[in-house]
Design a protein around this motif. Structure first.
Motif, mmCIF file in Angstrom:
data_model
loop_
_atom_site.group_PDB
_atom_site.id
_atom_site.type_symbol
_atom_site.label_atom_id
_atom_site.label_comp_id
_atom_site.label_asym_id
_atom_site.label_seq_id
_atom_site.Cartn_x
_atom_site.Cartn_y
_atom_site.Cartn_z
ATOM 1 N N VAL A 9 -74.999 18.704 -103.438
ATOM 2 C CA VAL A 9 -73.661 18.588 -102.853
ATOM 3 C C VAL A 9 -73.362 19.781 -101.951
ATOM 4 C CG1 VAL A 9 -71.189 18.475 -103.359
ATOM 5 C CG2 VAL A 9 -72.805 17.191 -104.762
ATOM 6 N N THR B 251 -72.737 19.531 -97.960
ATOM 7 C CA THR B 251 -71.434 20.006 -97.490
ATOM 8 C C THR B 251 -71.596 21.051 -96.392
ATOM 9 O OG1 THR B 251 -70.376 19.548 -99.609
ATOM 10 C CG2 THR B 251 -69.301 21.159 -98.182
ATOM 11 N N TYR C 218 -64.587 11.686 -98.132
ATOM 12 C CA TYR C 218 -65.621 12.686 -98.394
ATOM 13 C C TYR C 218 -65.248 13.546 -99.606
ATOM 14 C CZ TYR C 218 -68.899 16.479 -97.871
ATOM 15 O OH TYR C 218 -69.882 17.403 -98.129
ATOM 16 N N GLY D 162 -70.617 20.603 -92.575
ATOM 17 C CA GLY D 162 -69.618 21.541 -92.079
ATOM 18 C C GLY D 162 -70.107 22.316 -90.863
ATOM 19 N N CYS E 298 -67.290 13.702 -103.223
ATOM 20 C CA CYS E 298 -67.799 14.955 -103.804
ATOM 21 C C CYS E 298 -67.194 15.187 -105.187
ATOM 22 C CB CYS E 298 -67.486 16.126 -102.889
ATOM 23 S SG CYS E 298 -68.432 16.130 -101.345
ATOM 24 N N VAL F 16 -66.154 22.177 -99.847
ATOM 25 C CA VAL F 16 -65.820 20.753 -99.678
ATOM 26 C C VAL F 16 -64.499 20.604 -98.923
ATOM 27 C CG1 VAL F 16 -65.147 18.647 -100.906
ATOM 28 C CG2 VAL F 16 -67.133 19.952 -101.674
ATOM 29 N N THR G 112 -64.975 21.475 -95.220
ATOM 30 C CA THR G 112 -65.639 20.399 -94.477
ATOM 31 C C THR G 112 -64.698 19.214 -94.290
ATOM 32 O OG1 THR G 112 -67.818 21.086 -95.284
ATOM 33 C CG2 THR G 112 -67.623 18.826 -94.478
#
Length: 269
Positions: free
Chosen positions: A251, A255, A215, A259, A219, A193, A196
């Motif tokens: 998730v 992600t 973002y 990414g 998350c 996370v 990204t």
């Protein structure tokens, strides 16, 4: 695969001195704490015996428990350094005159390999430190056995030594296999996370800062919701576990997809 492994080797090689320094710091501080506490215990035991008292013998786990502070400090320092390096492993490539990112993103390899190589390097560092801590505990137990006369010692398992330190048992080496998987699985997801979010900032600059914060917060909220789930009337514990697992997978998939797209299509050098 060969190019990916070369990128992993490159990232590990760039941080090797820092990780060895953390290992050295951890070993030094913990050994000092172990030796100091053990000497005090042995001296107190001998003094009590001379006075005719009958004090309880002590174990390696007791020494670890009494040395909480000195055993915890290097672990916290290592966690902070590795946590900061999750950001540094990307941003260091854009610093300096000869920006390393220009060379990194023009290599004849898929850019998603760069993303995964950096993540793999972080995971290698984390598990290297965990493995080193386990090995260090074994060496420290041997040192304890060497310093303490057999008539003063009580036997103890390594698991008892781990359980005697709150940081070990709660975060670093939880004895329950499921909790170990949950903690480290959540950590792995958090790394992706953050990666990204960094790529969002790098791709969209000022607006990217807002995108990255939104973002990461989204998350975190979803993962927090997964952790807050408890068995209710209509759900059994196993069903809650399945729901949490599905949330993590969703998730993680989103992600990684975002990414990979950002690093392949949006990042410019």
């Amino acid at each position: 695969m060969n190019r990916y492994l070369k990128l992993v080797h490159l990232e590990v090689h760039r941080f090797r001195y820092a990780i060895f320094s953390l290992m050295f710091l951890t070993a030094t501080i913990q050994m000092i704490g172990l030796v100091h506490t053990t000497r005090l215990r042995v001296a107190g035991r001998r003094e009590a015996a001379l006075l005719g008292d009958h004090p309880r013998n002590f174990s390696f786990a007791d020494i670890i428990g009494d040395s909480q502070f000195l055993f915890t400090i290097p672990i916290l320092i290592s966690i902070i350094v590795l946590g900061l390096y999750v950001f540094g492993i990307w941003y260091r490539d854009w610093t300096g005159r000869d920006k390393f990112a220009y060379r990194l993103f023009t290599l004849p390899a898929a850019r998603r390999h760069v993303y995964m190589a950096k993540a793999s390097a972080i995971f290698i560092f984390v598990f290297a430190m965990v493995s080193f801590q386990l090995l260090l505990l074994l060496l420290e137990r041997q040192l304890f056995d060497w310093m303490v006369p057999s008539e003063y010692r009580m036997p103890s398992l390594l698991a008892e030594a781990v359980a005697s330190n709150l940081v070990f048992v709660r975060y670093l080496l939880p004895p329950d296999g499921l909790m170990f998987a949950v903690y480290y699985g959540t950590g792995i997801l958090a790394v992706f996370v953050i990666f990204t979010a960094i790529l969002l900032e790098r791709s969209y600059h000022l607006a990217g800062i807002i995108y990255a914060i939104l973002y990461a917060a989204s998350c975190a909220a979803v993962i927090g919701f997964a952790f807050s789930l408890h068995p209710y009337v209509y759900f059994y514990p196993r069903e809650i576990t399945v729901i949490r697992l599905c949330i993590y997978i969703v998730v993680m998939s989103l992600t990684l997809t975002l990414g990979f797209r950002l690093v392949s299509k949006k990042i410019t050098v």
